[in-house]
Design an enzyme around this catalytic site. Structure first.
Site, PDB file in Angstrom:
ATOM      1  CG  ASP A 201      43.074  38.882  34.969  1.00  0.00           C
ATOM      2  OD1 ASP A 201      43.468  37.738  34.660  1.00  0.00           O
ATOM      3  OD2 ASP A 201      43.975  39.932  35.326  1.00  0.00           O
TER       4      ASP A 201
ATOM      5  CG  HIS B 249      39.481  32.430  42.696  1.00  0.00           C
ATOM      6  ND1 HIS B 249      39.775  32.902  41.466  1.00  0.00           N
ATOM      7  CD2 HIS B 249      39.425  33.608  43.718  1.00  0.00           C
ATOM      8  CE1 HIS B 249      39.775  33.971  41.274  1.00  0.00           C
ATOM      9  NE2 HIS B 249      39.514  34.513  42.400  1.00  0.00           N
TER      10      HIS B 249
ATOM     11  CB  CYS C 217      36.803  31.277  36.576  1.00  0.00           C
ATOM     12  SG  CYS C 217      38.277  30.725  35.642  1.00  0.00           S
TER      13      CYS C 217
ATOM     14  NE  ARG D 120      43.633  37.310  43.091  1.00  0.00           N
ATOM     15  CZ  ARG D 120      43.275  36.981  41.827  1.00  0.00           C
ATOM     16  NH1 ARG D 120      42.281  37.342  41.276  1.00  0.00           N
ATOM     17  NH2 ARG D 120      44.246  36.635  40.935  1.00  0.00           N
TER      18      ARG D 120
END
Length: 263
Positions: free
Chosen positions: A66, A167, A251, A137
């Site tokens: 990731d 998120h 992201c 998270r």
């Protein structure tokens, strides 16, 4: 003539060979084409560069599937880079390489300490107001640590409870004028300023590039039309392979405007 008032350094990190093994939480796992993913990543970098950003790559982290989602590893407020402590334990090794990059840019460095958990994708800055998504998270302790670190710089943290979103910035982002756009039903919307609702999940993620120019996923045509009608200059980008891993246009980079200690 473009008005790139926010131009500066854009940190990115190239996808590794095990990208297809990245974490998926709310989507079924589907095959990822690594060749197409690399092509999309390069085009993403080219769009940033064409908008006036100086693209710098963080050292690759091939052992972390990731790691291309570099936003989750650091939160930058002014001249302070807050290194995160990802809630996904397997991602914590991604932070080290990012620390080297932000130090090389002249930023001061702080970090979220155990037991706090914080990922950059949960941090939405709107001027001096910083919304922090809590419940996935990122936890309350991580949000509190961030608040203590950035309050002396004039920032105020406002926690926002998350629903079924990876998120906060998977659900809500901000346009360059500070107005919010996204999927208000996925967050504690009453804790935020009014959110302009979109009809497509990828349309919740908007990346301001400078002036009135914004990057939006090509998978959100209705959102693109609506933003264009509102006189935003929209740059559609195909990031389909990253969206299979619940990634978005926000992201894949950390944008550091000039004047934040960058060189």
């Amino acid at each position: 003539m473009h008005d790139y008032t926010s131009a500066g350094v854009a940190l990115t990190r190239r996808p590794g060979p095990d990208l297809a093994r990245g974490i998926v939480t709310h989507l079924p796992r589907t095959p990822v084409d690594p060749v197409l993913a690399m092509r999309q990543y390069v085009i993403y970098q080219e769009v940033l560069a064409s908008a006036g950003w100086r693209v710098r790559e963080v050292d690759p982290a091939p052992e972390h599937p990731d790691s291309v989602f570099v936003e989750d590893t650091v939160v930058v407020c002014g001249d302070l880079a807050v290194l995160t402590r990802p809630g996904a334990q397997g991602r914590r090794g991604e932070v080290e390489g990012v620390e080297a990059s932000v130090r090389s840019l002249g930023l001061r460095v702080a970090r979220v300490e155990p037991p706090g958990r914080l990922e950059g994708g949960d941090v939405l800055q709107v001027g001096a107001r910083v919304y922090v998504g809590v419940g996935g998270r990122t936890d309350v302790e991580g949000a509190d640590q961030l608040a203590r670190l950035i309050k002396p710089l004039g920032y105020e943290v406002e926690p926002v409870a998350l629903g079924p979103a990876v998120h906060l910035k998977s659900a809500v982002t901000a346009l360059p004028d500070g107005s919010l756009i996204g999927l208000p039903h996925l967050v504690e919307a009453q804790a935020m300023a009014p959110v302009r609702a979109v009809s497509e999940e990828p349309g919740a993620c908007v990346l301001p590039l400078g002036g009135r120019e914004v990057m939006v996923s090509a998978a959100a045509p209705a959102t693109i039309r609506a933003l264009a009608a509102a006189r935003w200059r929209v740059v559609p980008v195909d990031i389909s392979e990253f969206e299979k891993l619940e990634g978005s246009v926000t992201c894949l980079s950390v944008l550091l405007p000039d004047g934040a200690g960058t060189v």
